[in-house]
Design an enzyme around this catalytic site. Structure first.
Site, PDB file in Angstrom:
ATOM      1  N   ASP A   1       0.905  -1.150   0.000  1.00  0.00           N
ATOM      2  CA  ASP A   1       0.000   0.000   0.000  1.00  0.00           C
ATOM      3  C   ASP A   1       0.941   1.195   0.000  1.00  0.00           C
ATOM      4  O   ASP A   1       1.538   1.517   1.038  1.00  0.00           O
ATOM      5  CB  ASP A   1      -0.886   0.007   1.244  1.00  0.00           C
ATOM      6  CG  ASP A   1      -1.881   1.153   1.183  1.00  0.00           C
ATOM      7  OD1 ASP A   1      -1.466   2.284   0.841  1.00  0.00           O
ATOM      8  OD2 ASP A   1      -3.070   0.940   1.467  1.00  0.00           O
ATOM      9  N   HIS A   2       1.097   1.840  -1.131  1.00  0.00           N
ATOM     10  CA  HIS A   2       2.195   2.813  -1.216  1.00  0.00           C
ATOM     11  C   HIS A   2       1.979   4.029  -0.312  1.00  0.00           C
ATOM     12  O   HIS A   2       2.928   4.744   0.001  1.00  0.00           O
ATOM     13  CB  HIS A   2       2.479   3.224  -2.667  1.00  0.00           C
ATOM     14  CG  HIS A   2       1.499   4.196  -3.252  1.00  0.00           C
ATOM     15  ND1 HIS A   2       0.249   3.841  -3.649  1.00  0.00           N
ATOM     16  CD2 HIS A   2       1.605   5.515  -3.511  1.00  0.00           C
ATOM     17  CE1 HIS A   2      -0.381   4.897  -4.132  1.00  0.00           C
ATOM     18  NE2 HIS A   2       0.423   5.936  -4.061  1.00  0.00           N
TER      19      HIS A   2
ATOM     20  N   HIS B   1      -5.802   2.772   0.998  1.00  0.00           N
ATOM     21  CA  HIS B   1      -5.085   3.950   1.493  1.00  0.00           C
ATOM     22  C   HIS B   1      -5.823   4.674   2.639  1.00  0.00           C
ATOM     23  O   HIS B   1      -5.233   5.007   3.652  1.00  0.00           O
ATOM     24  CB  HIS B   1      -4.846   4.951   0.361  1.00  0.00           C
ATOM     25  CG  HIS B   1      -4.249   4.342  -0.871  1.00  0.00           C
ATOM     26  ND1 HIS B   1      -3.311   3.338  -0.827  1.00  0.00           N
ATOM     27  CD2 HIS B   1      -4.441   4.601  -2.195  1.00  0.00           C
ATOM     28  CE1 HIS B   1      -2.959   2.998  -2.063  1.00  0.00           C
ATOM     29  NE2 HIS B   1      -3.637   3.750  -2.905  1.00  0.00           N
TER      30      HIS B   1
HETATM   31  C1  BG6 Z   1      -3.423   4.353  -6.488  1.00  0.00           C
HETATM   32  C2  BG6 Z   1      -4.754   4.384  -7.176  1.00  0.00           C
HETATM   33  O1  BG6 Z   1      -3.384   3.337  -5.526  1.00  0.00           O
HETATM   34  O2  BG6 Z   1      -3.199   5.601  -5.846  1.00  0.00           O
HETATM   35  C3  BG6 Z   1      -4.834   5.523  -8.162  1.00  0.00           C
HETATM   36  O3  BG6 Z   1      -4.951   3.155  -7.860  1.00  0.00           O
HETATM   37  C4  BG6 Z   1      -4.484   6.825  -7.492  1.00  0.00           C
HETATM   38  O4  BG6 Z   1      -6.114   5.614  -8.754  1.00  0.00           O
HETATM   39  C5  BG6 Z   1      -3.171   6.704  -6.740  1.00  0.00           C
HETATM   40  O5  BG6 Z   1      -4.362   7.820  -8.499  1.00  0.00           O
HETATM   41  C6  BG6 Z   1      -2.900   7.942  -5.903  1.00  0.00           C
HETATM   42  O6  BG6 Z   1      -1.601   7.857  -5.396  1.00  0.00           O
HETATM   43  P1  BG6 Z   1      -0.749   9.176  -5.145  1.00  0.00           P
HETATM   44  O7  BG6 Z   1       0.522   8.686  -4.562  1.00  0.00           O
HETATM   45  O8  BG6 Z   1      -0.592   9.843  -6.476  1.00  0.00           O
HETATM   46  O9  BG6 Z   1      -1.579  10.007  -4.207  1.00  0.00           O
END
Ligand code: BG6
Length: 500
Positions: A175-176, A238
């Site tokens: 989960d980044h 997230h």
């Molecule tokens: C991803 C989603 O997990 O997170 C995307 O699949 C989304 O739809 C993205 O745009 C958002 O990540 P960040 O790091 O750009 O806020």
């Protein structure tokens, strides 16, 4: 170090996130001479073409940096159709050869950045190579990109497939958001400050707001997004991860399983959603055409690859309750959407007003105290308190203690993927999702999805470039509250003025 075997090496994620993260780690000396990468995909190409692709991803096409040569020499490519026995044998041979040449000593990481339909077959093929078990002095870890399933049933199937081949400690579900600096900082702010933790409960906190707003649309991911929608794409992972970090009890130690145990307890305490609650406390939306800045943009249904009658939501706002002693009755509002007015992610903790505010009768300006954890694009901590305006009138105004960590050019915050890749190399799964976390969040999301099946929304219901459907504001207004504006100072100033 280790050998990375990357499935999906020609894909978008590898290009946008993984290669830049690895390059940055190489430059910082976090990868050493025993690091190598084997990219695996169907596309037919040679190592040289793969290296060129990596060069493009990190803007190094002119080979200008002296360390690029030694970095790029560690990238290898295998064109494989893993339904074919010959490809599986070729994969095994290539891995073993690279491990020998780079002295990786059986330390290998299988990284799956592929479409969900391919997860199970690829995992089975890894098993067929026999390389899923590391030699005694090495390790074998598997990293799985999201989406980890589509609902509880599919996530359970996927998990079973994984567990037939790997043990839970070998599995790193990404989960980044957990790799983002300020998401990590939420627990530090809570547990490293005597100032906040004593107030971190229903007696002092009025409400919590979690916002992840995106100004981008669906981009080129329509085929995935059409089936996912904002609830599965963002809330299941997230937003719920951030909520658990905000709401969890302090673990006895900062140790992986102790932290994860506390997060799981929060997920268990979340009030479930029946149909009535979904109607009252969950708002969904889909963007229509509009304008972002000075750019006209099309509506979701006009995006390439999207069904012109699509009923997929691109926005969700909802109220969570953590039904435990600490949080009983405190609403946790969460919202996320695409094609909103601006990009920004933040967590806002609003504290209750004083029971007997001496200043209130004299000055209507007395604002609630508020802690804003700014996740992106500004990374920082914003604390709003009341203070006397200079002058003889005893006028009280809200003032901000505003710390921006990425405004300092000397601070180079690592990208989320750098942190997470380093964690995988070091064998630290704290910032990854344990299976019970994934299962509990899916079961909550499933109940909302089921309730949604019974009702047909009217789409589109917000214009691109707005802040989402008006109902999302009503969610808070019924409790006399408002969403705290996103990160620009101009907005915050405006909010403070309009509240006065
Ligand atoms: C991803 C989603 O997990 O997170 C995307 O699949 C989304 O739809 C993205 O745009 C958002 O990540 P960040 O790091 O750009 O806020």
């Amino acid at each position: 170090m280790a050998l990375f075997v990357l499935f999906g090496s020609t894909g978008d994620l590898a290009q946008r996130k993984l290669y830049p993260a690895l390059w940055s780690m190489w430059q910082k000396g976090q990868l050493d001479d025993t690091f190598a990468m084997l990219g695996v995909a169907r596309k037919a190409q040679e190592d040289a073409a793969f290296r060129h692709q990596v060069a493009q991803a990190i803007g190094m096409e002119d080979n200008a940096d002296p360390s690029w040569a030694s970095f790029s020499q560690r990238f290898f490519y295998l064109s494989a159709d893993l339904t074919q026995q010959a490809s599986i044998q070729a994969l095994r041979d290539r891995i073993l050869t690279l491990e020998e040449s780079f002295h990786t000593q059986g330390r290998r990481i299988f990284y799956l950045a592929i479409a969900p339909a391919l997860f199970a077959p690829v995992v089975q093929q890894i098993r067929t190579t026999g390389l899923h078990q590391a030699p005694s002095d090495g390790f074998c870890r598997v990293v799985i990109e999201k989406p980890f399933g589509y609902d509880l049933a599919s996530a359970t199937d996927l998990n079973q497939t994984l567990r037939e081949v790997f043990d839970e400690p070998q599995i790193y579900r990404i989960d980044h958001y957990l790799g983002k600096e300020m998401v990590q900082n939420t627990t530090a702010i809570r547990f490293a400050n005597g100032l906040f933790e004593p107030l971190w409960n229903r007696h002092y906190v009025d409400n919590v707001q979690i916002t992840v707003a995106e100004s981008v649309g669906v981009e080129d991911r329509a085929s995935y997004y059409e089936k996912a929608g904002a609830l599965r794409d963002m809330v299941q992972n997230h937003l719920l991860q951030m909520l658990t970090l905000i709401a969890m009890e302090p673990p006895a130690h900062l140790q992986t399983e102790e932290i994860r145990d506390e997060k799981v307890k929060v997920l268990r305490a979340l009030r479930s959603f029946d149909r009535g609650r979904v109607t009252r406390e969950v708002v969904r939306g889909q963007y229509g055409p509009g304008r972002i800045g000075d750019k006209e943009v099309v509506g979701y249904r006009q995006e390439q690859g999207v069904d012109p009658a699509s009923m997929t939501e691109t926005f969700v706002a909802l109220t969570f309750y953590v039904d435990n002693e600490r949080w009983a009755g405190v609403p946790f509002y969460a919202r996320t959407g695409k094609r909103l007015k601006e990009q920004g992610a933040q967590i806002v903790v609003t504290f209750r007003p004083l029971a007997h505010p001496l200043y209130k009768p004299r000055d209507a300006n007395l604002a609630e105290n508020r802690l804003v954890i700014r996740i992106q694009p500004i990374e920082g901590i914003y604390l709003e308190i009341n203070s006397k305006q200079p002058g003889q009138e005893e006028r009280i105004v809200p003032v901000a203690l505003d710390y921006c960590q990425n405004c300092d050019p000397l601070v180079n915050t690592p990208q989320a993927y750098e942190t997470l890749i380093l964690d995988v190399l070091q064998g630290d799964p704290t910032r990854f999702t344990r299976w019970d976390e994934a299962a509990l969040s899916w079961s909550l999301i499933d109940t909302i999805e089921e309730a949604w099946q019974a009702q047909t929304p009217f789409y589109p219901n917000y214009a691109a470039g707005s802040l989402g459907p008006a109902e999302a504001d009503l969610l808070l207004e019924s409790g006399g509250r408002r969403w705290w504006p996103l990160n620009t100072r101009a907005d915050v100033d405006l909010f403070v003025r309009s509240a006065s």
